[in-house]
Design a protein around this motif. Structure first.
Motif, short mmCIF file in Angstrom:
data_model
loop_
_atom_site.label_atom_id
_atom_site.label_comp_id
_atom_site.label_asym_id
_atom_site.label_seq_id
_atom_site.Cartn_x
_atom_site.Cartn_y
_atom_site.Cartn_z
N MET A 1 69.23 8.29 45.11
CA MET A 1 67.67 8.14 44.67
C MET A 1 67.44 6.71 44.34
SD MET A 1 66.17 11.20 44.53
CE MET A 1 66.78 12.78 44.98
N THR A 2 66.26 6.53 43.91
CA THR A 2 65.76 5.13 43.38
C THR A 2 66.38 4.64 42.42
OG1 THR A 2 63.70 5.80 42.72
CG2 THR A 2 63.64 5.54 45.25
N GLN A 3 66.49 3.22 42.47
CA GLN A 3 66.81 2.68 40.92
C GLN A 3 65.97 3.02 39.93
OE1 GLN A 3 67.73 -1.45 42.02
NE2 GLN A 3 69.34 -0.88 43.21
N GLU A 4 64.81 3.24 40.08
CA GLU A 4 63.59 3.60 39.10
C GLU A 4 64.03 4.60 38.12
OE1 GLU A 4 59.79 3.25 40.36
OE2 GLU A 4 59.81 1.41 41.15
N GLN A 5 64.57 5.76 38.84
CA GLN A 5 64.92 7.22 38.33
C GLN A 5 65.95 6.91 37.27
OE1 GLN A 5 65.75 10.02 41.19
NE2 GLN A 5 63.71 9.44 42.53
N THR A 6 65.87 7.57 36.14
CA THR A 6 66.86 7.64 35.21
C THR A 6 67.93 8.71 35.49
OG1 THR A 6 65.18 7.01 33.54
CG2 THR A 6 67.52 7.94 32.74
N VAL A 7 69.34 8.24 35.92
CA VAL A 7 70.28 9.28 36.42
C VAL A 7 71.19 9.59 35.25
CG1 VAL A 7 72.13 9.57 37.95
CG2 VAL A 7 70.06 8.12 38.49
N VAL A 8 71.48 10.96 34.99
CA VAL A 8 72.45 11.45 33.96
C VAL A 8 73.46 12.13 34.61
CG1 VAL A 8 70.36 11.70 32.00
CG2 VAL A 8 71.12 13.71 33.86
N ASP A 9 74.30 12.59 34.05
CA ASP A 9 75.50 13.32 34.49
C ASP A 9 75.25 14.31 35.51
OD1 ASP A 9 77.00 11.72 33.16
OD2 ASP A 9 77.43 12.96 31.34
N TRP A 12 71.81 14.79 37.77
CA TRP A 12 70.49 15.13 37.16
C TRP A 12 69.64 13.78 37.01
CZ3 TRP A 12 69.03 20.21 36.55
CH2 TRP A 12 69.72 21.16 36.59
N HIS A 13 68.34 13.84 36.75
CA HIS A 13 67.69 12.85 36.70
C HIS A 13 66.48 13.39 35.62
CE1 HIS A 13 68.76 11.10 40.41
NE2 HIS A 13 69.15 12.38 40.84
N ARG A 14 66.03 12.19 34.88
CA ARG A 14 65.03 12.36 33.84
C ARG A 14 63.76 11.78 34.37
NH1 ARG A 14 69.08 10.66 29.60
NH2 ARG A 14 69.88 12.58 28.59
N VAL A 15 62.71 12.66 33.89
CA VAL A 15 61.15 12.07 34.12
C VAL A 15 61.04 10.93 33.39
CG1 VAL A 15 60.58 14.57 34.80
CG2 VAL A 15 60.21 13.71 32.32
N VAL A 77 59.98 13.16 21.88
CA VAL A 77 61.15 12.37 22.57
C VAL A 77 62.28 13.47 22.91
CG1 VAL A 77 63.23 11.04 21.67
CG2 VAL A 77 60.58 10.43 21.13
N LEU A 78 62.56 14.51 21.85
CA LEU A 78 63.44 15.54 22.42
C LEU A 78 62.96 16.25 23.94
CD1 LEU A 78 64.17 17.19 18.85
CD2 LEU A 78 65.62 15.76 20.08
N SER A 79 61.61 16.50 23.82
CA SER A 79 61.23 17.30 25.14
C SER A 79 61.67 16.34 26.30
CB SER A 79 59.72 17.45 25.01
OG SER A 79 59.08 18.02 26.24
N TRP A 80 61.43 15.19 26.24
CA TRP A 80 61.65 14.28 27.28
C TRP A 80 63.38 14.23 27.46
CZ3 TRP A 80 64.84 9.93 26.76
CH2 TRP A 80 64.93 8.93 27.74
N TYR A 81 63.90 14.11 26.41
CA TYR A 81 65.54 14.01 26.76
C TYR A 81 66.15 15.27 27.34
CZ TYR A 81 70.24 13.17 25.47
OH TYR A 81 71.61 13.07 25.63
N PHE A 82 65.50 16.33 26.88
CA PHE A 82 66.19 17.46 27.59
C PHE A 82 65.36 18.03 28.99
CE2 PHE A 82 67.69 17.93 23.13
CZ PHE A 82 68.95 17.96 23.40
N THR A 83 64.45 17.51 29.24
CA THR A 83 63.89 17.55 30.91
C THR A 83 64.63 16.89 32.00
OG1 THR A 83 61.68 17.97 29.50
CG2 THR A 83 61.64 17.52 31.94
N ARG A 84 65.22 17.75 32.43
CA ARG A 84 66.05 17.13 33.86
C ARG A 84 65.73 17.82 34.89
NH1 ARG A 84 71.98 16.49 30.89
NH2 ARG A 84 71.15 15.45 28.99
N TYR A 85 65.94 17.23 36.07
CA TYR A 85 65.50 17.91 37.53
C TYR A 85 66.83 17.38 38.43
CZ TYR A 85 63.53 13.45 39.25
OH TYR A 85 63.33 12.10 39.38
N GLN A 86 67.14 18.20 39.21
CA GLN A 86 68.03 17.84 40.35
C GLN A 86 67.72 18.65 41.87
OE1 GLN A 86 71.63 20.49 40.35
NE2 GLN A 86 72.90 18.53 40.21
N LEU A 87 68.28 17.78 42.82
CA LEU A 87 68.02 18.13 44.26
C LEU A 87 69.46 18.34 44.80
CD1 LEU A 87 65.03 17.39 43.82
CD2 LEU A 87 65.16 16.76 46.39
#
Length: 499
Positions: A1-9, A12-15, A77-87
């Protein structure tokens, strides 16, 4: 994915971090106004921000407002932190919620359409919502709110590429955005003219004339007052139609048909090839003066579950001339299954009787439809069934054979007396309701059997949900050229999704 995306474990990526504030800014504004209303009023009046009646109760009220505001910010803040997506693994998955968790997932090969939506505030910050419909999503269409616009475009291209089968499921593979060719643009002046000549305007004028006549005859002005709520409501409807139809642009790409529109809130829709279930071309009476038509389509996910916005999401052409209608039909149905499609489509739009091979209502049943019996008819090609109706409000409906889900025959007492019947085709929910009106009973029964066989045969040829696995690669067509205005806009537009 692009470097602009926030990658988690785990891939998964964050909005975007601003997403919850874009969604909930109205709530924040309401909280601030409710608890600081008195201060705001004093500041606007040029008085001191703290009045003479400032006391402990006021202090507690302000403190309570501060606490509520902090809680709201914390929930964002919590809503953002716990919103993740994955392809991954042929699916897109979205996890949301920190108290009540929810996971939505959808198969990529079931993608029906993809939208990039930009509300006004999101446009200001360069953000966009990515929303795509799948055939079995129902009310649970997957939304990603919000991503940077470039990121949303890239993710859309990747999802469409994997859904089409031109990219594997590897997380490291990104599909570049496909090129496009603008095929038509609806000028604002034509859009305004279509609203003025719409059915609503016609009934408004009739109602106004009737109210004036009744007021004169009864010497009372009360009837005119009854028009005020109707005028306000229709004014709102006019604004909604103008706001959503403004800057309407259609383009074709290997991804499918791309449609962009919107004045304040913009939307960019992409419908992959073969995902349109049914097409309806209509012409209101007053539009005949200028030769205008509109086109609606049925797409899985765009139907009854989105009634508040479905009317505009299913609009393939808000107002256009015959040449533009032919262009859009050539994109929707690239293989019409007939040797002379323009002649057949023209007969479907404006023809009467058996021209171009249409089978119409028998003359013995003219009394059931004095105006429309010569117009009502059907024609079956190798790839689709065409149904036309309406002498005043002209309508042409097309259903690809493989999109016929079920068929029904309807015959009431009067229809039985005159030997006619209606044939109803069922597709996905939407504005298009395919119905053959008052065909001869023997012809309706024969079409019932033939259409069932055609649908069964067409579905057998569709061996995969990945459209590039069942069709040759979609080539950039050479339809009728767009207007000069559209060509100028296309050449100068740096960011088409801002349209």
């Amino acid at each position: 994915m692009t470097q602009e995306q926030t990658v988690v474990d785990g891939g998964w990526h964050r909005v975007h971090p601003a997403s919850p504030f874009v969604r909930g800014w109205v709530a924040l504004a309401a909280i601030v106004y409710f608890f600081g209303r008195d201060t705001f009023e004093r500041a606007l009046q040029g008085r001191g921000t703290i009045g003479d009646n400032f006391n402990e109760r006021t202090l507690w009220l302000l403190a309570g407002g501060g606490v509520v505001l902090l809680l709201a910010l914390g929930s964002f803040v919590l809503s953002w932190y716990f919103t993740r997506y994955q392809l991954a693994e042929g699916y897109v998955r979205v996890n949301t919620g920190f108290l009540f968790k929810q996971q939505r997932q959808a198969r990529l090969d079931r993608v029906q359409a993809i939208d990039i939506v930009q509300p006004l505030l999101a446009r200001i910050f360069g953000l966009a919502e990515l929303k795509f419909e799948v055939a079995d999503a129902g009310h649970s269409a997957v939304r990603l709110s919000y991503l940077r616009l470039a990121q949303a475009k890239q993710l859309r291209a990747t999802i469409l590429g994997r859904a089409a089968g031109i990219a594997d499921g590897s997380e490291t593979v990104e599909v570049p955005e496909a090129p496009e060719q603008v095929v038509l643009y609806v000028p604002p002046g034509r859009l305004v003219g279509s609203l003025i000549l719409s059915e609503q305007s016609f009934f408004i004028v009739l109602s106004a004339i009737a109210s004036v006549l009744v007021s004169v005859l009864t010497e009372s002005r009360a009837f005119i007052l009854y028009l005020i709520p109707a005028i306000l409501g229709l004014g709102t409807a006019y604004w909604r139609s103008f706001n959503t139809g403004y800057n309407f642009t259609a383009a074709i790409s290997p991804d499918g048909i791309r449609v962009r529109y919107g004045l304040l809130d913009t939307r960019a829709q992409t419908v992959p090839p073969g995902r349109i279930q049914a097409v309806k071309v209509t012409q209101p009476p007053l539009w005949r003066i200028l030769g205008w038509y509109r086109i609606h389509v049925n797409v899985a996910g765009y139907g009854e579950h989105h009634r508040s916005e479905g009317e505009h999401r299913t609009m393939l052409l808000p107002v256009g001339r015959k040449a533009e209608v032919m262009t859009m039909l050539s994109l929707v149905l690239p293989d019409p299954g007939i040797a002379d499609p323009e002649r057949v489509f023209t007969a479907g739009l404006t023809g009467l009787d058996s021209g171009a091979g249409f089978v119409t209502t028998p003359k013995r049943a003219w009394i059931l439809s004095p105006l429309g019996w010569r117009r009502n008819g059907f024609l079956s090609t190798d790839t689709a069934l065409l149904l036309r109706s309406g002498r005043l409000w002209r309508k042409l409906v097309m259903v690809p054979h493989q999109r016929t889900q079920s068929i029904a025959l309807h015959q009431g007492p009067l229809a039985r007396l005159f030997g006619v019947a209606d044939l109803v085709l069922h597709t996905t929910p939407g504005p298009v309701a395919p119905r053959l009106i008052q065909a001869a009973t023997e012809e309706a029964v024969g079409l019932f059997d033939q259409q069932a066989a055609r649908a069964r045969k067409a579905r057998k040829l569709q061996s995969s949900e990945q459209w590039l696995a069942q069709l040759p690669p979609v080539a950039m067509p050479a339809p009728a050229p767009p207007t000069t205005h559209a060509m100028q806009r296309a050449s100068t537009q740096e960011d088409p999704d801002h349209g």
